[in-house]
Design a protein around this motif. Structure first.
Motif, PDB file in Angstrom:
ATOM      1  N   LYS A  33      -3.228 -10.908  -5.641  1.00 24.94           N
ATOM      2  CA  LYS A  33      -4.471 -10.369  -5.282  1.00 24.94           C
ATOM      3  C   LYS A  33      -4.524  -8.642  -5.105  1.00 24.94           C
ATOM      4  O   LYS A  33      -3.285  -8.090  -5.087  1.00 24.94           O
ATOM      5  CB  LYS A  33      -4.829 -10.711  -3.610  1.00 24.94           C
ATOM      6  N   GLU A  71      -7.999 -12.563  -7.465  1.00 29.59           N
ATOM      7  CA  GLU A  71      -6.432 -12.435  -8.037  1.00 29.59           C
ATOM      8  C   GLU A  71      -6.482 -12.140  -9.476  1.00 29.59           C
ATOM      9  O   GLU A  71      -7.548 -12.268 -10.246  1.00 29.59           O
ATOM     10  CB  GLU A  71      -6.112 -13.617  -7.908  1.00 29.59           C
ATOM     11  N   ARG A  97       1.379 -20.970  -8.778  1.00 31.21           N
ATOM     12  CA  ARG A  97       0.567 -22.104  -8.229  1.00 31.21           C
ATOM     13  C   ARG A  97       0.233 -23.024  -9.597  1.00 31.21           C
ATOM     14  O   ARG A  97       0.926 -22.253 -10.745  1.00 31.21           O
ATOM     15  CB  ARG A  97      -0.941 -21.796  -7.728  1.00 31.21           C
ATOM     16  N   GLN A 153     -11.696 -18.619 -10.889  1.00 32.50           N
ATOM     17  CA  GLN A 153     -11.173 -19.454  -9.907  1.00 32.50           C
ATOM     18  C   GLN A 153     -10.570 -19.112  -8.875  1.00 32.50           C
ATOM     19  O   GLN A 153     -10.564 -19.721  -7.640  1.00 32.50           O
ATOM     20  CB  GLN A 153     -10.621 -20.646 -10.513  1.00 32.50           C
ATOM     21  N   ASN A 154      -9.494 -18.291  -8.818  1.00 34.63           N
ATOM     22  CA  ASN A 154      -8.779 -17.609  -7.856  1.00 34.63           C
ATOM     23  C   ASN A 154      -9.432 -16.253  -7.508  1.00 34.63           C
ATOM     24  O   ASN A 154      -8.758 -15.107  -7.677  1.00 34.63           O
ATOM     25  CB  ASN A 154      -7.403 -17.600  -8.212  1.00 34.63           C
ATOM     26  N   THR A 187      -0.247 -15.003  -9.951  1.00 32.62           N
ATOM     27  CA  THR A 187      -1.231 -13.962  -9.766  1.00 32.62           C
ATOM     28  C   THR A 187      -0.798 -13.212  -8.608  1.00 32.62           C
ATOM     29  O   THR A 187       0.221 -13.278  -7.856  1.00 32.62           O
ATOM     30  CB  THR A 187      -2.415 -14.922  -9.410  1.00 32.62           C
TER      31      THR A 187
END
Length: 196
Positions: free
Chosen positions: A84, A56, A31, A52-53, A82
């Motif tokens: 998760k 992740e 991303r 923010q993610n 990234t």
């Protein structure tokens, strides 16, 4: 390429930095992020990205060329990669991958990642070190291409690759014959300057 990344977004990339061994990562999430610097990432920036993610972990990021412009005045749009926590146990191909999933081995500066389930061909053969294109040339350019290749004793492919590498300022992709010719020209120029 992931759904949120376009060729326009990555045109100023100079380097991809991996924070983990990509041989151990069948896929990552690709991303864009607006960051304050063109290169490197501070610990604070890494923590902000992970915050923010949610859930992740940052596993890689792109660095930009020195002259890359900002977006919205003070940020540099850069690609990040990234995973998760739940992604790590599901890399065996048994799950539906998210649209932003890419094979990290397919990622390079200015080249978007390939979705892991997108085969390179019908036989899913790994990609060659180069790609093939077809172009239509005006006859006079085609004639000059043939003539130059014949005089230089190199293939037409090498002439075209050298011209494109020079145009895009990517000297590491320049054919060896072209690099040698440039070195010879530099040496001759230096020898001429030295004799004056």
């Amino acid at each position: 390429m992931g759904t949120t990344v376009s060729i326009k977004d990555i045109r100023y990339e100079a380097k991809i930095v991996w924070l983990e061994d990509i041989q151990q990562l069948p896929w990552v999430r690709e991303r864009l992020a607006d960051l304050r610097t063109r290169k490197n990432l501070s610990k604070t920036a890494k923590l902000n990205i992970e915050k923010q993610n949610e859930g992740e972990t940052l596993v890689g990021y792109a660095e930009l060329e020195d002259g890359a412009p900002t977006t919205a005045g003070k940020y540099f749009r850069r690609r990040i990669f990234t995973l998760k926590t739940s992604d790590r146990g599901q890399n065996n191909g048994s799950i539906e991958l998210p649209p932003e999933a890419v094979d990290p081995a397919s990622v390079a500066p200015r080249i978007g990642g390939r979705h892991p389930k997108t085969p390179f061909s019908q036989n899913a053969v790994p990609p060659p070190s180069s790609a093939q294109i077809a172009v239509r040339l005006p006859y006079n350019l085609y004639h000059q291409l043939n003539q130059h290749a014949k005089e230089a004793g190199i293939s037409k492919t090498d002439v075209v690759v050298a011209a494109l590498a020079k145009y895009f300022q990517v000297t590491d992709n320049m054919p060896l014959a072209e690099r040698l010719a440039q070195l010879e020209a530099r040496v001759a120029s230096l020898e001429q300057q030295r004799s004056l």
